[in-house]
Motif scaffolding. Structure first.
Motif, PDB file in Angstrom:
ATOM      1  N   LEU A  75       0.811  -1.216   0.000  1.00 50.92           N
ATOM      2  CA  LEU A  75       0.000   0.000   0.000  1.00 50.92           C
ATOM      3  C   LEU A  75       0.846   1.269   0.000  1.00 50.92           C
ATOM      4  O   LEU A  75       0.317   2.380   0.053  1.00 50.92           O
ATOM      5  N   ILE A  76       2.168   1.108  -0.052  1.00 53.90           N
ATOM      6  CA  ILE A  76       3.083   2.239  -0.176  1.00 53.90           C
ATOM      7  C   ILE A  76       3.630   2.204  -1.594  1.00 53.90           C
ATOM      8  O   ILE A  76       4.266   1.226  -1.989  1.00 53.90           O
ATOM      9  N   GLN A  77       3.330   3.253  -2.351  1.00 53.06           N
ATOM     10  CA  GLN A  77       3.708   3.242  -3.761  1.00 53.06           C
ATOM     11  C   GLN A  77       4.299   4.570  -4.199  1.00 53.06           C
ATOM     12  O   GLN A  77       3.944   5.629  -3.680  1.00 53.06           O
ATOM     13  N   GLU A  78       5.158   4.469  -5.196  1.00 56.20           N
ATOM     14  CA  GLU A  78       5.726   5.645  -5.835  1.00 56.20           C
ATOM     15  C   GLU A  78       4.913   5.896  -7.099  1.00 56.20           C
ATOM     16  O   GLU A  78       4.733   5.006  -7.924  1.00 56.20           O
ATOM     17  N   VAL A  79       4.400   7.119  -7.219  1.00 52.72           N
ATOM     18  CA  VAL A  79       3.517   7.482  -8.317  1.00 52.72           C
ATOM     19  C   VAL A  79       4.112   8.686  -9.041  1.00 52.72           C
ATOM     20  O   VAL A  79       4.662   9.590  -8.396  1.00 52.72           O
ATOM     21  N   GLU A  80       3.983   8.712 -10.345  1.00 56.53           N
ATOM     22  CA  GLU A  80       4.468   9.873 -11.103  1.00 56.53           C
ATOM     23  C   GLU A  80       3.652  11.105 -10.738  1.00 56.53           C
ATOM     24  O   GLU A  80       2.443  11.021 -10.541  1.00 56.53           O
ATOM     25  N   ARG A  81       4.322  12.249 -10.667  1.00 57.69           N
ATOM     26  CA  ARG A  81       3.632  13.509 -10.348  1.00 57.69           C
ATOM     27  C   ARG A  81       2.492  13.779 -11.307  1.00 57.69           C
ATOM     28  O   ARG A  81       1.482  14.380 -10.942  1.00 57.69           O
ATOM     29  N   ASP A  88      -1.374  21.831  -8.108  1.00 62.00           N
ATOM     30  CA  ASP A  88      -0.157  22.614  -8.348  1.00 62.00           C
ATOM     31  C   ASP A  88       0.959  22.301  -7.366  1.00 62.00           C
ATOM     32  O   ASP A  88       2.111  22.159  -7.744  1.00 62.00           O
ATOM     33  N   SER A  89       0.596  22.201  -6.093  1.00 62.76           N
ATOM     34  CA  SER A  89       1.605  22.000  -5.056  1.00 62.76           C
ATOM     35  C   SER A  89       1.270  20.731  -4.269  1.00 62.76           C
ATOM     36  O   SER A  89       0.195  20.640  -3.673  1.00 62.76           O
ATOM     37  N   ILE A  90       2.187  19.773  -4.272  1.00 64.85           N
ATOM     38  CA  ILE A  90       1.987  18.526  -3.527  1.00 64.85           C
ATOM     39  C   ILE A  90       2.960  18.530  -2.356  1.00 64.85           C
ATOM     40  O   ILE A  90       4.168  18.705  -2.553  1.00 64.85           O
ATOM     41  N   GLU A  91       2.432  18.343  -1.145  1.00 60.59           N
ATOM     42  CA  GLU A  91       3.261  18.389   0.050  1.00 60.59           C
ATOM     43  C   GLU A  91       3.033  17.154   0.913  1.00 60.59           C
ATOM     44  O   GLU A  91       1.958  16.562   0.893  1.00 60.59           O
ATOM     45  N   VAL A  92       4.050  16.804   1.685  1.00 58.12           N
ATOM     46  CA  VAL A  92       3.953  15.696   2.631  1.00 58.12           C
ATOM     47  C   VAL A  92       2.790  15.965   3.582  1.00 58.12           C
ATOM     48  O   VAL A  92       2.602  17.081   4.066  1.00 58.12           O
ATOM     49  N   GLY A  93       1.988  14.935   3.811  1.00 58.62           N
ATOM     50  CA  GLY A  93       0.841  15.046   4.710  1.00 58.62           C
ATOM     51  C   GLY A  93      -0.479  15.248   3.987  1.00 58.62           C
ATOM     52  O   GLY A  93      -1.538  15.058   4.577  1.00 58.62           O
ATOM     53  N   MET A  94      -0.414  15.646   2.719  1.00 61.77           N
ATOM     54  CA  MET A  94      -1.658  15.833   1.967  1.00 61.77           C
ATOM     55  C   MET A  94      -2.347  14.485   1.778  1.00 61.77           C
ATOM     56  O   MET A  94      -1.690  13.456   1.650  1.00 61.77           O
ATOM     57  N   PRO A 106      -8.152   5.844   0.355  1.00 59.80           N
ATOM     58  CA  PRO A 106      -7.490   7.053   0.844  1.00 59.80           C
ATOM     59  C   PRO A 106      -5.992   6.816   0.979  1.00 59.80           C
ATOM     60  O   PRO A 106      -5.560   5.754   1.424  1.00 59.80           O
ATOM     61  N   VAL A 107      -5.208   7.811   0.575  1.00 62.01           N
ATOM     62  CA  VAL A 107      -3.751   7.736   0.691  1.00 62.01           C
ATOM     63  C   VAL A 107      -3.239   9.052   1.246  1.00 62.01           C
ATOM     64  O   VAL A 107      -3.874  10.097   1.114  1.00 62.01           O
ATOM     65  N   VAL A 108      -2.066   8.980   1.872  1.00 60.60           N
ATOM     66  CA  VAL A 108      -1.404  10.184   2.373  1.00 60.60           C
ATOM     67  C   VAL A 108      -0.036  10.274   1.707  1.00 60.60           C
ATOM     68  O   VAL A 108       0.636   9.266   1.505  1.00 60.60           O
ATOM     69  N   GLU A 115      10.093  14.298  -9.640  1.00 59.26           N
ATOM     70  CA  GLU A 115       9.274  13.592 -10.627  1.00 59.26           C
ATOM     71  C   GLU A 115       8.223  12.660 -10.030  1.00 59.26           C
ATOM     72  O   GLU A 115       7.270  12.281 -10.715  1.00 59.26           O
ATOM     73  N   ASN A 116       8.372  12.267  -8.757  1.00 53.31           N
ATOM     74  CA  ASN A 116       7.484  11.259  -8.175  1.00 53.31           C
ATOM     75  C   ASN A 116       6.945  11.678  -6.808  1.00 53.31           C
ATOM     76  O   ASN A 116       7.510  12.546  -6.141  1.00 53.31           O
ATOM     77  N   VAL A 117       5.868  10.996  -6.438  1.00 53.12           N
ATOM     78  CA  VAL A 117       5.242  11.205  -5.137  1.00 53.12           C
ATOM     79  C   VAL A 117       5.079   9.830  -4.502  1.00 53.12           C
ATOM     80  O   VAL A 117       4.605   8.896  -5.151  1.00 53.12           O
TER      81      VAL A 117
END
Length: 160
Positions: A75-81, A88-94, A106-108, A115-117
């Motif tokens: 359930l922990i994945q690396e996803v392309e931005r 516009d702005s992706i931050e830790v905790g969103m 739901p994911v956090v 390049e990735n989230v």
């Protein structure tokens, strides 16, 4: 009346971690109402409440396996931005809702690179031992409608 499957139970609770940090509480609010035996609360707490009645107080430690589970690395994945189109702005905790093969999840956001989230779909309380202090407020028979719907209605329960 004792707590058993298919009874509506109203409880006041305080949920803490092992450091006695309060994480959630119904104290000073209306009690939580749930249909016992249907998985509406974590299994370890439900098991500890079996046979209790109004006025009883219960203190229980619930291990992860009987709470919100252990961390599932899948359930922990690396996803392309690019998957976050329109953000516009992706931050830790969103927090976001991800579309998965089994439906919405739901994911956090736990990390962001150029390049990735990295997102985590585990429950925020996964891998934690939970401490519950509970007071049973009321135990009653479930109505036919509550049984059909699988949850409590009215005070502390679901409102349609």
């Amino acid at each position: 009346m004792q707590i058993a499957d298919n009874k509506i139970v109203l409880i006041h609770y305080t949920l803490s971690n092992l450091d006695d940090e309060v994480m959630d509480s119904s104290v000073d609010a209306e009690p939580l109402a749930y249909l016992h035996g249907t998985g509406n609360i974590v299994p370890g707490l439900e098991k500890a409440l079996n046979g209790k009645q109004a006025g009883d107080k219960v203190n229980v430690e619930v291990p992860p396996e009987e709470g919100y589970g252990t961390i599932n690395p899948e359930l922990i994945q690396e996803v392309e931005r690019a998957a976050f189109e329109g953000v516009d702005s992706i931050e830790v905790g969103m927090r976001f809702m991800a579309q998965t093969s089994w439906g919405q999840q739901p994911v956090v956001v736990t990390a962001v690179t150029e390049e990735n989230v990295i997102v985590d779909g585990n429950h925020p309380l996964a891998d934690q031992t939970l401490k519950f202090d509970v007071e049973v407020v009321e135990v009653r028979d479930a109505t036919a409608e509550e049984m059909e719907h699988g949850h409590a209605h009215g005070e502390g329960g679901h409102h349609h």
